[in-house]
Design a protein around this motif. Structure first.
Motif, PDB file in Angstrom:
ATOM      1  N   TYR A   1       6.706 -32.725  19.914  1.00 32.57           N
ATOM      2  CA  TYR A   1       5.140 -32.947  19.759  1.00 32.57           C
ATOM      3  C   TYR A   1       5.275 -34.182  19.209  1.00 32.57           C
ATOM      4  N   ASP A   2       4.039 -34.896  19.220  1.00 34.22           N
ATOM      5  CA  ASP A   2       3.761 -35.921  18.390  1.00 34.22           C
ATOM      6  C   ASP A   2       2.316 -35.863  17.795  1.00 34.22           C
ATOM      7  N   ILE A   3       1.829 -36.609  16.980  1.00 31.91           N
ATOM      8  CA  ILE A   3       0.779 -36.922  16.719  1.00 31.91           C
ATOM      9  C   ILE A   3      -0.408 -37.950  17.721  1.00 31.91           C
ATOM     10  N   PRO A   4      -1.601 -37.954  18.144  1.00 31.96           N
ATOM     11  CA  PRO A   4      -1.914 -38.606  18.605  1.00 31.96           C
ATOM     12  C   PRO A   4      -2.195 -40.427  17.208  1.00 31.96           C
ATOM     13  N   ASP A   5      -1.898 -41.609  17.965  1.00 29.01           N
ATOM     14  CA  ASP A   5      -2.018 -42.662  17.649  1.00 29.01           C
ATOM     15  C   ASP A   5      -3.176 -42.917  17.636  1.00 29.01           C
ATOM     16  N   SER A   6      -3.761 -43.982  16.289  1.00 37.13           N
ATOM     17  CA  SER A   6      -4.869 -43.753  15.768  1.00 37.13           C
ATOM     18  C   SER A   6      -4.862 -44.895  14.976  1.00 37.13           C
ATOM     19  N   LYS A   7      -5.698 -45.851  14.635  1.00 37.29           N
ATOM     20  CA  LYS A   7      -5.785 -47.256  14.154  1.00 37.29           C
ATOM     21  C   LYS A   7      -5.568 -46.598  13.151  1.00 37.29           C
ATOM     22  N   GLY A   8      -5.774 -45.188  11.503  1.00 44.12           N
ATOM     23  CA  GLY A   8      -5.543 -44.937  11.197  1.00 44.12           C
ATOM     24  C   GLY A   8      -4.170 -44.888  11.078  1.00 44.12           C
ATOM     25  N   ILE A   9      -3.391 -43.777  11.591  1.00 40.94           N
ATOM     26  CA  ILE A   9      -1.816 -43.238  11.589  1.00 40.94           C
ATOM     27  C   ILE A   9      -0.884 -44.683  12.091  1.00 40.94           C
ATOM     28  N   ILE A  10      -2.018 -45.681  12.354  1.00 39.30           N
ATOM     29  CA  ILE A  10      -0.924 -46.998  13.029  1.00 39.30           C
ATOM     30  C   ILE A  10      -0.683 -47.951  12.099  1.00 39.30           C
ATOM     31  N   ASP A  11      -2.548 -47.901  11.353  1.00 39.60           N
ATOM     32  CA  ASP A  11      -2.100 -48.491   9.620  1.00 39.60           C
ATOM     33  C   ASP A  11      -0.982 -47.887   9.007  1.00 39.60           C
ATOM     34  N   LEU A  12      -1.101 -46.807   8.690  1.00 40.68           N
ATOM     35  CA  LEU A  12      -0.327 -45.667   7.866  1.00 40.68           C
ATOM     36  C   LEU A  12       1.199 -45.960   8.439  1.00 40.68           C
ATOM     37  N   LYS A  13       1.430 -46.373   9.250  1.00 43.88           N
ATOM     38  CA  LYS A  13       2.886 -46.361  10.108  1.00 43.88           C
ATOM     39  C   LYS A  13       3.378 -47.414   9.018  1.00 43.88           C
ATOM     40  N   ARG A  14       2.848 -48.764   9.330  1.00 43.45           N
ATOM     41  CA  ARG A  14       2.268 -50.390   9.392  1.00 43.45           C
ATOM     42  C   ARG A  14       2.756 -50.316   7.208  1.00 43.45           C
ATOM     43  N   ARG A  15       1.719 -49.421   6.536  1.00 42.31           N
ATOM     44  CA  ARG A  15       2.529 -49.707   5.191  1.00 42.31           C
ATOM     45  C   ARG A  15       3.264 -49.169   5.119  1.00 42.31           C
ATOM     46  N   ILE A  16       4.131 -48.075   5.739  1.00 46.79           N
ATOM     47  CA  ILE A  16       5.177 -46.473   5.039  1.00 46.79           C
ATOM     48  C   ILE A  16       6.303 -48.029   5.457  1.00 46.79           C
ATOM     49  N   GLN A  17       6.369 -48.591   6.763  1.00 43.83           N
ATOM     50  CA  GLN A  17       7.289 -49.901   7.286  1.00 43.83           C
ATOM     51  C   GLN A  17       7.270 -50.295   6.176  1.00 43.83           C
ATOM     52  N   LYS A  18       6.357 -51.503   5.538  1.00 45.80           N
ATOM     53  CA  LYS A  18       6.850 -52.472   4.920  1.00 45.80           C
ATOM     54  C   LYS A  18       6.881 -52.244   3.338  1.00 45.80           C
ATOM     55  N   ARG A  19       6.219 -51.057   2.767  1.00 46.08           N
ATOM     56  CA  ARG A  19       6.825 -51.004   1.787  1.00 46.08           C
ATOM     57  C   ARG A  19       8.423 -50.444   1.704  1.00 46.08           C
TER      58      ARG A  19
END
Length: 94
Positions: free
Chosen positions: A1-19
């Motif tokens: 299973y996975d969670i549906p991507d949304s603008k907020g989830i994509i942004d959270l993933k991007r911030r975590i990846q960067k940090r």
């Protein structure tokens, strides 16, 4: 299973990846969003030193939540539910 991507989830993933130079799993994102809810319930009135019961009551009273565009619902006994989607399990062959 996975969670549906949304603008907020994509942004959270991007911030975590960067940090942290690491990606978040579905479990990590779910836990992160649940912790945001718990933190907000505790921080709502720090001066009163809320008890665990008061925090739980605040959490239930504020449901449903939208954290990072993820809808979280809470049942009567305090379980937090998140939206999930089924995804195909792809096994890579060498």
């Amino acid at each position: 299973y996975d969670i549906p991507d949304s603008k907020g989830i994509i942004d959270l993933k991007r911030r975590i990846q960067k940090r942290f130079a690491s990606s978040l799993s579905t479990h990590n994102i779910t836990a992160y969003n649940a912790i945001v809810i718990i933190n907000n319930a505790i921080s709502a009135d720090l001066a009163s030193s809320p008890t665990p019961r008061q925090v739980a009551d605040r959490i239930k009273a504020g449901a449903p939540y939208s954290i990072n565009d993820m809808k979280l619902e809470i049942n009567d006994i305090g379980d937090i539910y998140v939206p999930l989607v089924m995804v195909e399990n792809k096994v890579q062959q060498k």
